[in-house]
Design a protein around this motif. Structure first.
Motif, PDB file in Angstrom:
ATOM      1  N   ARG A 291      77.039  27.511  10.022  1.00 25.59           N
ATOM      2  CA  ARG A 291      78.127  28.317  10.622  1.00 25.59           C
ATOM      3  C   ARG A 291      78.190  29.728  10.004  1.00 25.59           C
ATOM      4  O   ARG A 291      77.273  30.463  10.142  1.00 25.59           O
ATOM      5  N   HIS A 293      80.487  32.483  10.741  1.00 23.11           N
ATOM      6  CA  HIS A 293      80.689  33.575  11.694  1.00 23.11           C
ATOM      7  C   HIS A 293      82.039  34.239  11.463  1.00 23.11           C
ATOM      8  O   HIS A 293      83.031  33.557  11.187  1.00 23.11           O
ATOM      9  N   PRO A 330      72.887  31.347  16.060  1.00 25.08           N
ATOM     10  CA  PRO A 330      74.042  32.043  16.638  1.00 25.08           C
ATOM     11  C   PRO A 330      73.709  32.783  17.924  1.00 25.08           C
ATOM     12  O   PRO A 330      74.575  33.396  18.534  1.00 25.08           O
ATOM     13  N   HIS A 334      73.920  29.394  20.958  1.00 23.23           N
ATOM     14  CA  HIS A 334      75.351  29.699  20.937  1.00 23.23           C
ATOM     15  C   HIS A 334      75.751  30.545  22.145  1.00 23.23           C
ATOM     16  O   HIS A 334      76.593  30.153  22.950  1.00 23.23           O
ATOM     17  N   TYR A 338      78.505  29.697  26.624  1.00 19.78           N
ATOM     18  CA  TYR A 338      79.935  30.046  26.669  1.00 19.78           C
ATOM     19  C   TYR A 338      80.666  29.508  27.897  1.00 19.78           C
ATOM     20  O   TYR A 338      81.883  29.458  27.908  1.00 19.78           O
ATOM     21  N   GLY A 368      75.368  26.179  16.420  1.00 22.00           N
ATOM     22  CA  GLY A 368      75.674  27.197  17.421  1.00 22.00           C
ATOM     23  C   GLY A 368      76.600  26.697  18.509  1.00 22.00           C
ATOM     24  O   GLY A 368      77.480  27.423  18.967  1.00 22.00           O
ATOM     25  N   ARG A 369      76.421  25.457  18.898  1.00 19.97           N
ATOM     26  CA  ARG A 369      77.241  24.924  19.988  1.00 19.97           C
ATOM     27  C   ARG A 369      78.650  24.530  19.544  1.00 19.97           C
ATOM     28  O   ARG A 369      79.598  24.734  20.298  1.00 19.97           O
ATOM     29  N   GLU A 371      80.311  26.208  17.384  1.00 16.38           N
ATOM     30  CA  GLU A 371      80.963  27.507  17.303  1.00 16.38           C
ATOM     31  C   GLU A 371      81.333  27.995  18.702  1.00 16.38           C
ATOM     32  O   GLU A 371      82.417  28.534  18.927  1.00 16.38           O
ATOM     33  N   ALA A 372      80.409  27.811  19.661  1.00 15.73           N
ATOM     34  CA  ALA A 372      80.675  28.233  21.038  1.00 15.73           C
ATOM     35  C   ALA A 372      81.816  27.422  21.632  1.00 15.73           C
ATOM     36  O   ALA A 372      82.750  27.966  22.229  1.00 15.73           O
ATOM     37  N   GLU A 459      77.246  20.788  26.604  1.00 11.08           N
ATOM     38  CA  GLU A 459      76.389  21.420  25.598  1.00 11.08           C
ATOM     39  C   GLU A 459      74.935  21.365  26.029  1.00 11.08           C
ATOM     40  O   GLU A 459      74.573  20.637  26.944  1.00 11.08           O
TER      41      GLU A 459
END
Ligand code: FES
Ligand code: FES
Lengths: 783, 154
Positions: A291, A293, A330, A334, A338, A368-369, A371-372, A459
């Motif tokens: 992570r 971010h 990322p 990621h 969205y 990444g996913r 976080e998205a 995802e």
């Protein structure tokens, strides 16, 4: 064999060796004459190395050799970064195995001691005298890009590692036309994966043949071999990598680390086997983090609640060097997802990859996913509040309608199949959502704060088509291959380049092959983990092992069946068209006693006494499978939490996970994957987080300081599922390894904020520790 | 220093460095690698063995402190190839994934059930405070322990 074993929750064949202490993990490997390496790590986050004096250490008992950056420089090539997203001006800074001139994070290797035992090696570390000149350090990715920040690499001005932008649709137009815009700043705190088995390597160089054998705690031994070859200069054909039993990875055992190469270097210098095993504290510093971010995110919508666009600006910490797959996380994993489960016309990710004086960052469960999904679902909740619409209704309104074969989303990717609403309804029904809302209102009146979080997600996993891998800068392919081989007795071995490390695929893949070939499941064994007896493959991560790896096995098995049919026709003296296959038997139509089992045919093919003209002996096949698309699991998760306003304590009262990973080979194993993923995600929401001080010292550098989820803090989860097949792989399967962690962090976060909203709290940084919650409540009450 | 102890029913006599950790003695000197090392701060429980009937974190004990004791490691839990009900229950209930925490979990469970033959889920979870599993989310471990308790009660 008349029943399919696909879909049955049989117990795992891996377990007997694991529950009796009979499994061999890397640190369990003992070789004659083996020496032990210990690595000296920089105590400074950023420092010039003036000199390294090893003389006292060299004289210590048991010490065989000491090497520094001066020894490895020019002998070992830099540790490569293998994911270079195109069009992002990525600066591939050199990453030496042992730092020679500058240490760039606390934990950077500075020297290695090789001794006769572990204790002697550790002792000698303390006698090495390094003269450092400490330099200013920076650890926050946003701060690292500000003018005047300490600079890590000369060739990366402003610490910018890359700048990647992906836009689909026109977000500017959508935001201009929006009735409502909601915004947030989100800190995706840095996490430390902490697989329970520390990383370890045993390197054994055979001088006479020029061959290197490397036991390594790897999720992908073939990639490890490929990269080890680049670093050491030894041809791949002379390197054997063995990922024996591996004790969890969660992404942290994907990368090529300096440490394995240092151990290899030592073995090559000394001509003796060398073992290196990280202590846990060493792992906190030297194993990748996840992570990290700093995100500025916004969502545009109409007054009626139709989401029209999402736009972000993201500072993604990369650590001091680019880890193997770090830059892909990322960006590709990621910024393209969205849309989540929703129909959204425009999305834009604007991502800066940033160097900082910290441990390198790479894929950690979900990569990444999570976080998205977090930012999408957080924004949906903010939008619901803004519009005064129930968050579930808002979600329902925006869900992508059912599709069976392809749905294009704004970012340019095409989801394979989905039917989102039934799972949403199932989860809401299980929870009795309306009753929960009523209870929430009631409790609030009596000063009790309960919250509900609901997440809908989709995802991307099952990585992936190799052509796409190439197009997005992944330094390899993403196909898998398999060899399926019948032995003379009719038993079957399947050889694969994937490398499960807890996921139970020796069992699930045997189930698949048993069904495909019509042989008893106990007659099938899966071989993996050793590059010397398995075909090339790209390994286990990104929820790809079944969707890609098993697909290759199935294709190989189907080839075998075709050959067996020809042989059966020949032996039964029938026309090929007249031979039918049912459950492992080839039978002449209309003559049920004119039959051969595939296992009998295996014997006949292996002895080769009587084969059709031109047929080669043996009964085996290999196949490659390169998927035409990724797979897109989806689901709805729901959490109910109670927050104690007096002490900030959060209790997860219920957690319901509804996931669709396509047809389930072994529901028991699927459920286990969901449990584990959900709990790791909950860990991020409530407890976990790496903390550096201003000097770049990792404050959370041990299990005492870094709070991992424990049994007594967790609820029993309720697991539900639907099964929507993927249209494009031979089994219809998707992936389930990461969904839990992708959905649960934001589900719990949203539930907690939902509970705190009546108190005036609308945003908090994770982890939501009792202290943080308590302080926020006090602050509100004071104001 | 010379120590003598019984490990899995076998008497062992060795000359050991006074600072040698019990876990290294078990793993490196005796070659019983089923006992694992998951941390260096006594937090994870991967190293748990039974010493004189009590669970001990063998990373937190010196080999010399084990002098004269009787130790059971995971290798000594099953009886002539026959699994203990606790092992069987972990197998039946998917109480493990990567298996790294499992030896410690099983030994911990054996003591837990000795003390409390009919534990609630909360009591089990409480009893696992000193054991970290990163894979299972604990749910199937709790389920396994309940299943073992039931078998052992009947
Ligand atoms: S290794 Fe003993 S508690 Fe972690
Ligand atoms: S099964 Fe992997 S740590 Fe528990």
């Amino acid at each position: 064999m008349t029943t399919r074993i696909f879909g049955s929750g049989i117990r795992r064949r891996e377990d007997p060796r694991l529950i009796t202490g009979g499994a061999t993990y890397t640190d369990d490997v003992q070789l004659p004459g083996m020496l032990y390496a210990a690595i000296l790590r920089s105590p400074h986050a950023h420092a010039k190395i003036n000199s390294v004096d090893t003389s006292a250490a060299a004289a210590a008992p048991g010490v065989v050799a000491i090497y520094t950056g001066a020894d490895t420089d020019g002998v070992l090539n830099p540790i490569p970064c293998a994911w270079v997203p195109p069009g992002a001006d990525l600066v591939a800074v050199a990453h030496p195995s042992i730092a020679k001139d500058v240490a760039r994070y606390q934990g950077d290797a500075v020297a290695v001691v090789v001794a006769e035992d572990r204790y002697q090696a550790e002792d000698a570390l303390e006698l090495i005298n390094v003269d450092y000149s400490p330099l200013p350090a920076v650890t926050n990715p946003e701060a690292a890009m500000q003018p005047g920040a300490p600079q890590l690499h000369e060739d990366a001005p402003n610490n910018q590692a890359f700048h990647w932008v992906a836009e689909g649709g026109d977000t500017d137009v959508a935001f201009e036309a929006a009735d409502v815009i909601v915004k947030d700043k989100i800190i995706q705190q840095r996490l430390i994966p902490n697989a329970m088995e520390p990383r370890s390597a045993v390197a054994s160089w055979t001088r006479a043949t020029g061959e290197l054998t490397l036991w390594s705690t790897s999720q992908n031994p073939h990639i490890c071999r490929f990269l080890a070859s680049l670093v050491t200069g030894i041809g791949e054909h002379k390197i054997r990598v063995i990922a024996t039993e591996v004790g969890g990875g969660f992404g942290s055992k994907i990368p090529m680390y300096a440490d394995e190469m240092i151990a290899s270097f030592c073995s090559m210098q000394l001509g003796l086997p060398v073992k290196w095993t990280a202590t846990r504290s060493e792992g906190f510093l030297s194993t990748i983090h996840g992570r990290d971010h700093v995100e500025y995110v916004e969502m545009a919508a109409t007054r009626e609640g139709k989401i029209t666009a999402i736009r972000t600006k993201i500072y993604a910490g990369m650590g001091a060097y680019l880890s193997t797959a770090g830059p892909g996380v990322p960006t590709i994993l990621h910024g393209l997802i969205y849309s989540g489960a929703y129909d959204i016309g425009a999305t834009k990710a604007d991502v800066y990859g940033v160097f900082s004086n910290t441990t390198p960052v790479d894929a950690y469960r979900g990569a990444g996913r999570p976080e998205a999904t977090f930012l999408v679902e957080r924004l949906v909740d903010l939008l619901a509040v803004e519009l005064g619409i129930d968050p579930v209704e808002l979600r329902r309104k925006n869900l992508i309608p059912k599709f069976e074969d392809g749905h294009d989303v704004a970012s340019g990717i095409t989801y394979d199949s989905g039917d989102y609403e039934p799972l949403l309804n199932m989860v809401l029904g299980q929870a009795d959502y309306q009753a929960l809302r009523q209870e929430q209102t009631r409790l609030q009146e009596s000063g009790h704060y309960m919250g509900i979080g609901v997440t809908c997600y989709a995802e991307i996993c099952g990585l992936g088509p190799s052509q796409v891998a190439g197009a997005v800068g992944f330094g390899g392919g993403l196909w898998e291959s398999a060899i399926v081989r019948f032995h003379p007795t009719g038993k079957v071995n399947v050889y694969s380049g994937i490398s499960p490390h807890g996921q139970g695929e020796e069992t699930t893949f045997a189930q698949i092959i048993s069904d495909e070939l019509g042989v008893d499941v106990d007659d099938v064994s899966i071989v993996h983990g050793d590059t010397s007896n398995t075909p090339m493959g790209w390994g286990t991560y990104g929820s790809r092992t079944t969707a890609v790896g098993a697909a290759a096995m199935v294709l190989a098995a189907r080839k075998i069946k075709e050959k067996a049919r020809l042989l059966a026709a020949h032996l039964l003296e029938a026309a090929e068209a007249d031979v039918e296959y049912v459950d492992g038997h080839f039978t002449v139509k209309g003559s049920p006693d004119q039959t051969k089992s595939i296992q009998e045919l295996a014997t006949m093919a292996n002895v080769a006494w009587n084969l059709p003209e031109g047929m080669e002996p043996g009964l085996e096949a290999s196949a490659f499978y390169d998927p035409p698309n990724f797979v897109y699991p989806f689901g709805t998760h729901l959490a109910v939490v109670d927050v104690d306003a007096d002490n900030g304590h959060i209790v997860i009262r219920r957690y319901i996970a509804g996931d669709d990973c396509g047809p389930q080979i072994n529901p028991m194993i699927v459920e286990g994957q969901v449990h584990g993923g959900v709990v790791q995600g909950i860990g991020q929401a409530l407890w976990e987080g790496a903390v550096y001080n201003d000097d770049g010292q990792l404050i959370t550098g041990s299990m005492v300081d870094y709070a991992l989820p424990r049994a007594h803090l967790l609820p029993n989860m309720e697991v539900l599922s639907t099964e929507t097949p993927s249209p494009h792989n031979p089994l219809g399967v998707k992936g389930i390894g990461e969904t839990g962690a992708i959905a649960s962090t934001v589900t719990v976060y949203n539930a907690v904020i939902d509970a705190l909203r009546p108190l005036g709290i609308t945003s908090l940084e994770m982890p939501l520790t009792p202290e943080k919650v308590w302080r926020a409540i006090r602050q509100q009450q004071g104001s | 220093m010379n120590i003598q102890l019984t490990v899995n029913g076998k008497v062992q006599e060795k000359d050991v460095d006074p600072r040698l950790l019990l876990v290294h003695f078990i793993r490196d000197d005796l070659g019983l690698t089923g006992t694992k090392i998951g941390c260096d701060t006594s937090q994870c429980g991967a190293c748990v063995v039974s010493m004189d009937g009590k669970t001990v974190k063998s990373c937190t004990c010196l080999a010399v402190q084990a002098n004269g004791s009787e130790i059971t490691t995971i290798e000594g839990v099953s009886n002539n190839g026959e699994l203990d009900p606790v092992q069987e229950a972990f197998w039946n209930n998917h109480g493990l994934q990567c298996g790294y925490c499992t030896s410690g979990m099983i030994i911990t469970t054996m003591e837990l059930l000795k003390k409390n033959a009919n534990p609630s889920d909360d009591e089990i979870r409480d009893g696992l405070k000193g054991n970290i599993c990163r894979c299972t989310g604990y749910q199937n471990i709790v389920k396994s322990i309940q299943a073992a308790a039931e078998v052992m009660r009947s």
